[in-house]
Design a protein around this motif. Structure first.
Motif, short mmCIF file in Angstrom:
data_model
loop_
_atom_site.label_atom_id
_atom_site.label_comp_id
_atom_site.label_asym_id
_atom_site.label_seq_id
_atom_site.Cartn_x
_atom_site.Cartn_y
_atom_site.Cartn_z
N ASN A 172 0.74 -1.37 -0.04
CA ASN A 172 -0.11 0.02 0.23
C ASN A 172 0.85 1.28 -0.01
OD1 ASN A 172 -2.31 -1.45 -0.07
ND2 ASN A 172 -2.50 -1.58 2.27
N THR A 173 2.07 1.27 0.55
CA THR A 173 3.04 2.46 0.58
C THR A 173 3.39 2.73 -0.79
OG1 THR A 173 3.59 1.76 2.71
CG2 THR A 173 5.10 3.26 1.69
N ALA A 174 3.72 1.48 -1.42
CA ALA A 174 4.20 1.61 -2.96
C ALA A 174 3.22 2.29 -3.86
CB ALA A 174 4.66 0.16 -3.42
N ALA A 175 1.95 1.90 -3.56
CA ALA A 175 0.72 2.40 -4.22
C ALA A 175 0.72 3.91 -4.05
CB ALA A 175 -0.69 1.78 -3.74
N ARG A 176 0.89 4.47 -2.86
CA ARG A 176 0.77 5.65 -2.41
C ARG A 176 1.85 6.58 -3.27
NH1 ARG A 176 -0.95 3.62 2.36
NH2 ARG A 176 0.71 3.81 3.22
N ILE A 177 3.11 5.79 -3.16
CA ILE A 177 4.16 6.65 -3.70
C ILE A 177 3.81 6.83 -5.10
CG2 ILE A 177 6.62 6.27 -4.21
CD1 ILE A 177 7.05 4.69 -1.65
N LEU A 178 3.60 5.81 -5.94
CA LEU A 178 3.00 6.04 -7.33
C LEU A 178 2.07 6.91 -7.40
CD1 LEU A 178 3.37 2.22 -8.20
CD2 LEU A 178 4.91 4.17 -8.89
N ALA A 179 1.28 6.96 -6.50
CA ALA A 179 0.03 8.17 -6.73
C ALA A 179 0.60 9.52 -6.70
CB ALA A 179 -1.24 7.81 -5.58
N ARG A 180 1.45 9.46 -5.70
CA ARG A 180 2.07 10.87 -5.44
C ARG A 180 2.96 11.31 -6.72
NH1 ARG A 180 2.40 9.33 -0.15
NH2 ARG A 180 4.57 8.75 -0.47
N ARG A 232 2.49 10.50 -9.95
CA ARG A 232 1.46 10.57 -10.94
C ARG A 232 0.80 11.80 -10.49
NH1 ARG A 232 -0.32 5.48 -9.84
NH2 ARG A 232 -2.20 6.35 -9.25
N GLY A 233 0.62 12.34 -9.45
CA GLY A 233 0.05 13.63 -9.07
C GLY A 233 0.87 14.40 -9.27
N ALA A 234 2.14 14.58 -9.07
CA ALA A 234 3.02 15.55 -9.53
C ALA A 234 3.53 15.69 -10.82
CB ALA A 234 4.51 15.31 -8.45
N HIS A 240 5.31 13.31 -12.53
CA HIS A 240 6.59 12.62 -12.81
C HIS A 240 6.43 11.55 -13.72
CE1 HIS A 240 8.95 15.49 -10.57
NE2 HIS A 240 8.15 15.21 -9.35
N ILE A 241 5.32 10.69 -13.47
CA ILE A 241 5.08 9.80 -14.17
C ILE A 241 3.47 9.94 -14.80
CG2 ILE A 241 6.59 8.07 -13.05
CD1 ILE A 241 4.52 6.98 -11.36
N ARG A 242 3.03 8.87 -15.71
CA ARG A 242 2.13 8.90 -16.48
C ARG A 242 1.60 7.47 -16.72
NH1 ARG A 242 -0.64 8.58 -21.38
NH2 ARG A 242 1.28 8.46 -22.48
N LEU A 243 0.42 7.13 -16.26
CA LEU A 243 -0.03 5.55 -16.25
C LEU A 243 -0.42 5.56 -17.90
CD1 LEU A 243 -0.77 2.87 -14.94
CD2 LEU A 243 -3.01 3.90 -14.51
N VAL A 244 0.13 4.50 -18.39
CA VAL A 244 -0.24 4.23 -19.84
C VAL A 244 -0.97 3.12 -19.86
CG1 VAL A 244 0.90 3.69 -22.20
CG2 VAL A 244 2.17 5.17 -20.61
N SER A 245 -0.65 2.06 -19.23
CA SER A 245 -1.52 0.72 -19.24
C SER A 245 -1.56 0.02 -17.78
CB SER A 245 -1.02 -0.16 -20.05
OG SER A 245 -1.68 -1.57 -20.33
N GLU A 274 4.67 5.87 -18.11
CA GLU A 274 5.71 6.79 -18.91
C GLU A 274 6.54 7.67 -17.99
OE1 GLU A 274 5.61 10.75 -21.97
OE2 GLU A 274 3.91 9.55 -21.45
N VAL A 275 7.84 7.55 -18.02
CA VAL A 275 8.55 8.44 -17.04
C VAL A 275 8.84 9.77 -17.58
CG1 VAL A 275 10.66 8.27 -15.57
CG2 VAL A 275 9.35 6.23 -15.95
N ARG A 276 8.67 10.74 -17.15
CA ARG A 276 8.99 12.09 -17.82
C ARG A 276 10.11 12.62 -17.15
NH1 ARG A 276 2.46 14.51 -17.65
NH2 ARG A 276 1.92 12.84 -19.16
N ASN A 277 10.90 13.18 -18.19
CA ASN A 277 12.20 14.03 -17.59
C ASN A 277 11.97 15.05 -16.90
OD1 ASN A 277 13.65 12.17 -19.13
ND2 ASN A 277 13.64 13.28 -21.09
#
Length: 79
Positions: free
Chosen positions: A46-54, A56-58, A60-65, A75-78
């Motif tokens: 669940n901590t990993a899920a929250r990290i990824l959510a933060r 995405r919210g910032a 830095h990354i975008r969910l593609v699939s 997608e990892v943004r520069n």
């Protein structure tokens, strides 16, 4: 209350982002599961899920699939 836990979470977010960028290599897409991230960074699923959510919210990354079983593709943004 914004003690050491609050600060630690942001440092962990940066570490996960660096790890995702490293896994993406020259490309900009990376496949990762929350379980892989939890194992790599010794945290709860669940901590990993929250990290990824933060991340995405910032922006830095975008969910593609979102294939939960085989791993999400981000997608990892520069910077």
């Amino acid at each position: 209350m914004q003690g050491i836990v609050y600060i630690d979470m942001h440092i962990r977010d940066e570490r996960v982002l660096a790890w995702l960028r490293q896994r993406a290599g020259a490309g900009k897409y990376v496949r990762a599961t929350q379980s892989e991230i939890a194992a790599e960074f010794s945290c709860h699923y669940n901590t990993a899920a929250r990290i990824l959510a933060r991340l995405r919210g910032a922006g830095h990354i975008r969910l593609v699939s979102n294939a939960r079983r085989t791993g999400y593709i981000y997608e990892v943004r520069n910077a």
